[in-house]
Design an enzyme around this catalytic site. Structure first.
Site, PDB file in Angstrom:
ATOM      1  CB  CYS A 256      -0.865   0.081   1.017  1.00  0.00           C
ATOM      2  SG  CYS A 256      -0.117   0.031   2.745  1.00  0.00           S
ATOM      3  CB  SER A 257       4.167   2.054   1.456  1.00  0.00           C
ATOM      4  OG  SER A 257       3.460   2.198   2.745  1.00  0.00           O
TER       5      SER A 257
END
Length: 475
Positions: A256-257
């Site tokens: 998600c980063s």
């Protein structure tokens, strides 16, 4: 212990599946609850070694890719070991048993206590690393764990739980400190666990996060990522490109980063694109862009056959044979919002590129992207002007602002980042999360406050109300 549950959405059969696991977890946790710090840290080390062990790190990486088709084996090996090693470093540096803090001036002493049984809901993207990461934190608080894995990654998570249990058994601790819901995992059994546990930590689908919040059990969930990064006119363009590439392609952008958009100021746009291409980027043309949008989204949703896939698979699926030898795809975009799908999270080796006139315009574009998707999560900035970073951190609705980082490697903790190692990034109230920091050991303990009398600390009325009286009077 009195357990009150506000919801009973799960059917009786699902509760019958969960109750035996819960009873064993409570029995194991009761034996572990009085462990001293040395014994507690032995448990944490044992679980860490279960995944850090090179043979297991590879086995579980291979199994994860075979199970889910997501990511790639070399990067999953790195993730399995790096996240585990970093989290172990963090956990061994803190105290979670007995007295953990003292403030003599305020007459306060704090004592750490276990929470009980932690329900951990884990995603298909990290079916080995996430269960181990969270179990380490939970055991640091002398808790027990029951894992509800993604059905897609069940085989991997089940094997991961097996190796954790084996390491606990080796050091003489109850195996039932770590358990997994039996297959086939369903929404009903996961819901029953949510209602029965003492704490929930949920990573993955937003549906699971919302159900956890409404379960009647204290819950920690995370929000969606859609990370935008700015390259300004002062940046080291070559370094920025190398970092963006390394971060974007890691484990095929499952994190998600992972960067989803790069916003580049006009004066360095062409040079920055050249560096991104040199780092491995394939620059899509207008026809390519149409194919990318049409194939990466099907029926309004990301195409599960293309997300988190190797570039050869992605290039074939997108009809871009010229991209096969590249590492990631650059697609220029202008707009933001539902009509501009590339402005959202892509979970693939596709990076949206925005050209803006100057830094204020870059800020506006990033704010628009975050308002559309990813508000609260994080943003990145490549610059040599740190004041700009301070300004972004002060004004933008995100939990993390990373400066000159390969975003994936800094956001979830890094050896050159002060953030805690984690696989769960809280996004604050911006995404209706209960935490606005990286998940860490503090979220797995209760704290008792010992309070003793101190000298009276009572200011005068004048000290407190004086400025108001002086300006507005007493009437």
């Amino acid at each position: 212990m009195n357990h009150i549950r506000a919801r009973t959405d799960a059917p009786p059969a699902a509760h019958e599946v969960v109750q035996p696991l819960l009873q064993r977890a409570r029995a194991a946790q009761a034996l572990f609850a009085d462990a001293d710090q040395i014994r507690t840290d032995e448990a944490v080390r044992a679980v860490a070694w279960s995944l850090y062990n090179p043979a297991h790190a590879r086995e579980l990486a291979e199994l994860a890719v075979a199970d889910t088709g997501l990511g790639n084996v070399p990067d999953k090996i790195i993730k399995n070991q790096r996240k585990t090693f970093g989290t172990l470093r963090d956990l061994l540096r803190v105290k979670t048993v007995g007295e953990i803090a003292r403030d003599d001036r305020r007459g306060l002493v704090k004592f750490a206590k276990p929470i009980g049984v932690v329900g951990i809901v884990t995603p298909s993207t990290n079916p080995a690393a996430t269960p181990v990461n969270k179990t380490m934190m939970a055991l640091k608080g002398r808790n027990a764990v029951i894992v509800a894995p993604s059905p897609q990654g069940y085989n991997t998570t089940a094997r991961t739980v097996d190796v954790m249990r084996a390491e606990l058994r080796k050091i003489g601790l109850p195996e039932d400190l770590v358990q997994i819901l039996p297959a086939p995992v369903s929404k009903e059994t996961t819901q029953a666990l949510m209602e029965a546990a003492d704490l929930l930590v949920v990573t993955g689908s937003q549906d699971n996060v919302r159900r956890a919040y409404s379960s009647g059990t204290p819950a920690i969930g995370v929000g969606a990522g859609n990370v935008p990064v700015i390259i300004d006119e002062t940046a080291d363009l070559a370094a920025a490109a190398r970092k963006i590439c390394a971060s974007k392609i890691f484990d095929n952008a499952t994190s998600c980063s992972s960067e989803n958009a790069v916003v580049i100021v006009d004066s360095v746009f062409d040079a920055a694109i050249a560096e991104l291409q040199k780092a491995g980027g394939y620059l899509a043309n207008d026809d390519d862009k149409t194919r990318i949008v049409n194939e990466l989204w099907k029926d309004g949703k990301l195409n599960r056959h293309l997300i988190a896939r190797d570039m050869t698979v992605l290039a074939d699926g997108l009809g871009l044979p010229g991209a096969k030898d590249s590492k990631f795809i650059l697609v220029q975009e202008e707009g933001v919002g539902p009509a501009y799908k590339l402005s959202g999270e892509k979970l693939s080796l596709v990076l949206a590129v925005y050209r803006v006139p100057d830094f204020p315009a870059a800020e506006q574009k990033v704010r628009a992207i975050l308002d559309y998707q990813g508000r609260g999560h994080s943003l990145g900035l490549h610059t040599t002007d740190l004041q700009r970073a301070y300004d972004l951190a002060e004004r933008f609705p995100v939990v993390r602002v990373l400066v000159n980082f390969a975003h994936t490697f800094g956001n979830g903790g890094g050896f050159d980042s002060g953030l805690e190692f984690t696989l769960t990034m809280g996004c604050g109230s911006w995404q209706k999360n209960s935490i606005s920091e990286n998940l860490n050991y503090r979220h797995f303990i209760n704290i008792t406050h010992l309070v003793v009398p101190i000298a009276e600390d009572k200011p005068s009325e004048e000290e407190l109300f004086g400025p108001h009286w002086d300006r507005y009077g007493k009437d």
